[in-house]
Design a protein around this motif. Sequence first.
Motif, PDB file in Angstrom:
ATOM      1  N   ARG A  79      38.080  25.361   8.854  1.00  0.00           N
ATOM      2  CA  ARG A  79      38.945  25.071   7.710  1.00  0.00           C
ATOM      3  C   ARG A  79      38.629  25.893   6.467  1.00  0.00           C
ATOM      4  NH1 ARG A  79      35.776  19.936   7.720  1.00  0.00           N
ATOM      5  NH2 ARG A  79      34.339  20.089   5.967  1.00  0.00           N
ATOM      6  N   CYS A  80      37.511  26.662   6.485  1.00  0.00           N
ATOM      7  CA  CYS A  80      37.083  27.283   5.226  1.00  0.00           C
ATOM      8  C   CYS A  80      38.004  28.408   4.749  1.00  0.00           C
ATOM      9  CB  CYS A  80      35.642  27.770   5.314  1.00  0.00           C
ATOM     10  SG  CYS A  80      35.377  29.195   6.371  1.00  0.00           S
ATOM     11  N   THR A  81      38.846  28.944   5.630  1.00  0.00           N
ATOM     12  CA  THR A  81      39.730  30.024   5.192  1.00  0.00           C
ATOM     13  C   THR A  81      41.123  29.534   4.783  1.00  0.00           C
ATOM     14  OG1 THR A  81      40.239  30.418   7.509  1.00  0.00           O
ATOM     15  CG2 THR A  81      38.646  31.910   6.501  1.00  0.00           C
ATOM     16  N   SER A  82      41.391  28.240   4.953  1.00  0.00           N
ATOM     17  CA  SER A  82      42.722  27.730   4.589  1.00  0.00           C
ATOM     18  C   SER A  82      42.933  27.835   3.085  1.00  0.00           C
ATOM     19  CB  SER A  82      42.869  26.271   5.000  1.00  0.00           C
ATOM     20  OG  SER A  82      42.671  26.134   6.373  1.00  0.00           O
ATOM     21  N   ILE A  83      44.121  28.274   2.699  1.00  0.00           N
ATOM     22  CA  ILE A  83      44.404  28.413   1.270  1.00  0.00           C
ATOM     23  C   ILE A  83      44.706  27.058   0.659  1.00  0.00           C
ATOM     24  CG2 ILE A  83      46.935  28.796   1.405  1.00  0.00           C
ATOM     25  CD1 ILE A  83      46.322  31.188  -0.626  1.00  0.00           C
ATOM     26  N   ILE A  84      45.126  26.122   1.517  1.00  0.00           N
ATOM     27  CA  ILE A  84      45.384  24.760   1.045  1.00  0.00           C
ATOM     28  C   ILE A  84      44.833  23.789   2.083  1.00  0.00           C
ATOM     29  CG2 ILE A  84      47.746  24.834   1.986  1.00  0.00           C
ATOM     30  CD1 ILE A  84      48.516  22.981  -0.399  1.00  0.00           C
ATOM     31  N   THR A  85      44.058  22.824   1.634  1.00  0.00           N
ATOM     32  CA  THR A  85      43.512  21.839   2.566  1.00  0.00           C
ATOM     33  C   THR A  85      43.795  20.442   2.041  1.00  0.00           C
ATOM     34  OG1 THR A  85      41.369  22.032   1.456  1.00  0.00           O
ATOM     35  CG2 THR A  85      41.627  23.248   3.505  1.00  0.00           C
ATOM     36  N   ASP A  86      43.896  19.514   2.974  1.00  0.00           N
ATOM     37  CA  ASP A  86      44.129  18.132   2.614  1.00  0.00           C
ATOM     38  C   ASP A  86      42.836  17.376   2.858  1.00  0.00           C
ATOM     39  OD1 ASP A  86      44.952  15.616   2.209  1.00  0.00           O
ATOM     40  OD2 ASP A  86      46.103  15.435   4.073  1.00  0.00           O
ATOM     41  N   SER A  87      42.330  16.750   1.843  1.00  0.00           N
ATOM     42  CA  SER A  87      41.041  16.087   2.033  1.00  0.00           C
ATOM     43  C   SER A  87      41.217  14.594   2.277  1.00  0.00           C
ATOM     44  CB  SER A  87      40.155  16.327   0.820  1.00  0.00           C
ATOM     45  OG  SER A  87      40.798  15.815  -0.312  1.00  0.00           O
ATOM     46  N   GLY A  88      42.463  14.171   2.477  1.00  0.00           N
ATOM     47  CA  GLY A  88      42.672  12.780   2.856  1.00  0.00           C
ATOM     48  C   GLY A  88      42.868  11.828   1.691  1.00  0.00           C
ATOM     49  N   ASP A  89      42.811  12.319   0.465  1.00  0.00           N
ATOM     50  CA  ASP A  89      43.010  11.418  -0.665  1.00  0.00           C
ATOM     51  C   ASP A  89      44.319  11.709  -1.395  1.00  0.00           C
ATOM     52  OD1 ASP A  89      42.425  13.808  -1.821  1.00  0.00           O
ATOM     53  OD2 ASP A  89      40.714  13.111  -2.992  1.00  0.00           O
ATOM     54  N   GLY A  90      45.181  12.523  -0.753  1.00  0.00           N
ATOM     55  CA  GLY A  90      46.486  12.797  -1.340  1.00  0.00           C
ATOM     56  C   GLY A  90      46.472  13.909  -2.388  1.00  0.00           C
ATOM     57  N   ILE A  91      45.301  14.450  -2.673  1.00  0.00           N
ATOM     58  CA  ILE A  91      45.232  15.565  -3.634  1.00  0.00           C
ATOM     59  C   ILE A  91      44.863  16.841  -2.869  1.00  0.00           C
ATOM     60  CG2 ILE A  91      44.128  16.468  -5.723  1.00  0.00           C
ATOM     61  CD1 ILE A  91      43.390  13.580  -6.453  1.00  0.00           C
ATOM     62  N   PRO A  92      45.838  17.743  -2.653  1.00  0.00           N
ATOM     63  CA  PRO A  92      45.513  18.958  -1.910  1.00  0.00           C
ATOM     64  C   PRO A  92      44.563  19.866  -2.697  1.00  0.00           C
ATOM     65  CG  PRO A  92      47.893  18.619  -2.126  1.00  0.00           C
ATOM     66  CD  PRO A  92      47.230  17.702  -3.086  1.00  0.00           C
ATOM     67  N   ARG A  93      43.645  20.522  -1.967  1.00  0.00           N
ATOM     68  CA  ARG A  93      42.742  21.515  -2.569  1.00  0.00           C
ATOM     69  C   ARG A  93      43.358  22.882  -2.364  1.00  0.00           C
ATOM     70  NH1 ARG A  93      38.682  17.491  -2.536  1.00  0.00           N
ATOM     71  NH2 ARG A  93      40.256  15.980  -3.048  1.00  0.00           N
ATOM     72  N   VAL A  94      43.452  23.657  -3.424  1.00  0.00           N
ATOM     73  CA  VAL A  94      44.026  24.998  -3.275  1.00  0.00           C
ATOM     74  C   VAL A  94      43.075  26.059  -3.810  1.00  0.00           C
ATOM     75  CG1 VAL A  94      46.420  24.218  -3.318  1.00  0.00           C
ATOM     76  CG2 VAL A  94      45.292  24.774  -5.466  1.00  0.00           C
ATOM     77  N   LYS A  95      43.166  27.260  -3.213  1.00  0.00           N
ATOM     78  CA  LYS A  95      42.308  28.380  -3.616  1.00  0.00           C
ATOM     79  C   LYS A  95      43.184  29.571  -3.981  1.00  0.00           C
ATOM     80  CE  LYS A  95      38.808  27.028  -0.234  1.00  0.00           C
ATOM     81  NZ  LYS A  95      38.650  27.140   1.219  1.00  0.00           N
ATOM     82  N   PRO A  96      43.749  29.563  -5.192  1.00  0.00           N
ATOM     83  CA  PRO A  96      44.712  30.618  -5.554  1.00  0.00           C
ATOM     84  C   PRO A  96      44.111  32.028  -5.600  1.00  0.00           C
ATOM     85  CG  PRO A  96      44.219  29.199  -7.432  1.00  0.00           C
ATOM     86  CD  PRO A  96      43.599  28.557  -6.251  1.00  0.00           C
ATOM     87  N   LEU A  97      42.800  32.140  -5.726  1.00  0.00           N
ATOM     88  CA  LEU A  97      42.198  33.485  -5.819  1.00  0.00           C
ATOM     89  C   LEU A  97      41.605  33.931  -4.484  1.00  0.00           C
ATOM     90  CD1 LEU A  97      40.388  33.074  -9.269  1.00  0.00           C
ATOM     91  CD2 LEU A  97      42.606  34.143  -8.815  1.00  0.00           C
ATOM     92  N   LYS A  98      42.052  33.276  -3.416  1.00  0.00           N
ATOM     93  CA  LYS A  98      41.492  33.516  -2.080  1.00  0.00           C
ATOM     94  C   LYS A  98      41.449  34.995  -1.682  1.00  0.00           C
ATOM     95  CE  LYS A  98      42.627  32.749   2.691  1.00  0.00           C
ATOM     96  NZ  LYS A  98      43.621  32.307   3.663  1.00  0.00           N
ATOM     97  N   TYR A  99      42.496  35.746  -2.036  1.00  0.00           N
ATOM     98  CA  TYR A  99      42.552  37.158  -1.629  1.00  0.00           C
ATOM     99  C   TYR A  99      42.159  38.116  -2.760  1.00  0.00           C
ATOM    100  CZ  TYR A  99      45.064  35.607   2.533  1.00  0.00           C
ATOM    101  OH  TYR A  99      45.413  34.992   3.702  1.00  0.00           O
ATOM    102  N   THR A 100      41.602  37.572  -3.842  1.00  0.00           N
ATOM    103  CA  THR A 100      41.233  38.449  -4.960  1.00  0.00           C
ATOM    104  C   THR A 100      39.753  38.783  -4.881  1.00  0.00           C
ATOM    105  OG1 THR A 100      42.816  37.152  -6.228  1.00  0.00           O
ATOM    106  CG2 THR A 100      41.469  38.716  -7.451  1.00  0.00           C
ATOM    107  N   PHE A 101      39.446  40.081  -4.873  1.00  0.00           N
ATOM    108  CA  PHE A 101      38.047  40.495  -4.809  1.00  0.00           C
ATOM    109  C   PHE A 101      37.311  40.054  -6.071  1.00  0.00           C
ATOM    110  CE2 PHE A 101      39.914  43.755  -1.988  1.00  0.00           C
ATOM    111  CZ  PHE A 101      39.082  43.604  -0.889  1.00  0.00           C
ATOM    112  N   GLU A 102      36.081  39.674  -5.880  1.00  0.00           N
ATOM    113  CA  GLU A 102      35.250  39.285  -7.013  1.00  0.00           C
ATOM    114  C   GLU A 102      35.167  40.415  -8.035  1.00  0.00           C
ATOM    115  OE1 GLU A 102      31.772  36.470  -6.825  1.00  0.00           O
ATOM    116  OE2 GLU A 102      30.848  38.393  -6.424  1.00  0.00           O
ATOM    117  N   LYS A 103      35.076  41.620  -7.518  1.00  0.00           N
ATOM    118  CA  LYS A 103      34.986  42.780  -8.402  1.00  0.00           C
ATOM    119  C   LYS A 103      36.198  42.866  -9.332  1.00  0.00           C
ATOM    120  CE  LYS A 103      34.562  47.782  -8.318  1.00  0.00           C
ATOM    121  NZ  LYS A 103      34.220  48.967  -7.541  1.00  0.00           N
TER     122      LYS A 103
END
Lengths: 247, 97
Positions: A79-103
Amino acid sequence: MPLTIMSYKDLYGWTMDEIVAEIGRKNNCTFCGVFRRQALDRGANLLKVDYLATGHNADDIAETVLMNILRGDLARLNRCTSIITDSGDGIPRVKPLKYTFEKEIVMYAYFRKLVYFSTECVFAPNAYRGHARVLLKNLEKIDPAIIMNIIHSGESLKVNETAKIPCLTRCTRCNYVSSQEICKACILLEGLNKGLPRLGVGKSSRVKRLLKENEDKNKSCHQETGCCKIDNDTKIECACKKSIALT
Amino acid sequence: MDIKVQFGGGAELLFDNKKHYDISLPSKEKPWIIGDLLFWLKEHLLKERPDLFLQDNSVRPGILVLINDTDWELMDTVNYEIQLNDCIMFISTLHGG
């Protein structure tokens, strides 16, 4: 949106300094990581937000993929690469910078003169993640596309259906989402509060065994059997470090 | 040769917690390249844990280098010939858990 700051001291009764004083410089990222994640959950619930966005960037995700491979943690690898995950409490977790290099993020912050939290964590040099990070940074030097390739590998990966993956449930103590009967935060807290700070560090099977041992020891204290021995003074000292006045 | 050297993103912690240095490089036969500067910095300004700054004759991977606000990877990295009044910036992206 107003800024809300939550502290470990308020949430758990322990500051990170106090935790490090107990556990030492190794493994303390386990505490900070688990507590931070749950602090985000609690904050999100408190503020009744629609989404919980974290700042994980491409480097972070690639690092996590490597780390989960190195640890053999299939559930997280899955599940660590999903851009959106459901943690079971109705609040989705999102990672909007998933494809942005740290640099790119650091460069952007530098050129826009943005103030950001950049101090290297003083407790972190021994973190397990550090090894994955060093590996990744060395690979990036060979070819920066390796970061995206690792993420792509993680996304394309399909875990065999017969592999055992823990399903999400609720912690029987604090009622927050957990994959175990008792969540990691509660186990770590129990360890800290009972003077056994290493209790929750490591595999969940080991933790279960230690919890049981601890229970048995406490039992034997009361029954004054096995683990308890009489010392020269007027006290009984138990192997579980509990001193009981001799009656 | 007078140049400016700056540290950010946590890299300043290795350099006495100072973010800006005006330094004067001694003259030498061959032109100064960034690779030379790295070792000069190690000898003269680096206060602790050199392995967090240098690795294999370059900066440790994860430290960004800007030459007059341009990514050094566009300027031949360690082989860039330093010019008078150049500003060389080192930004650490290394952080913990």
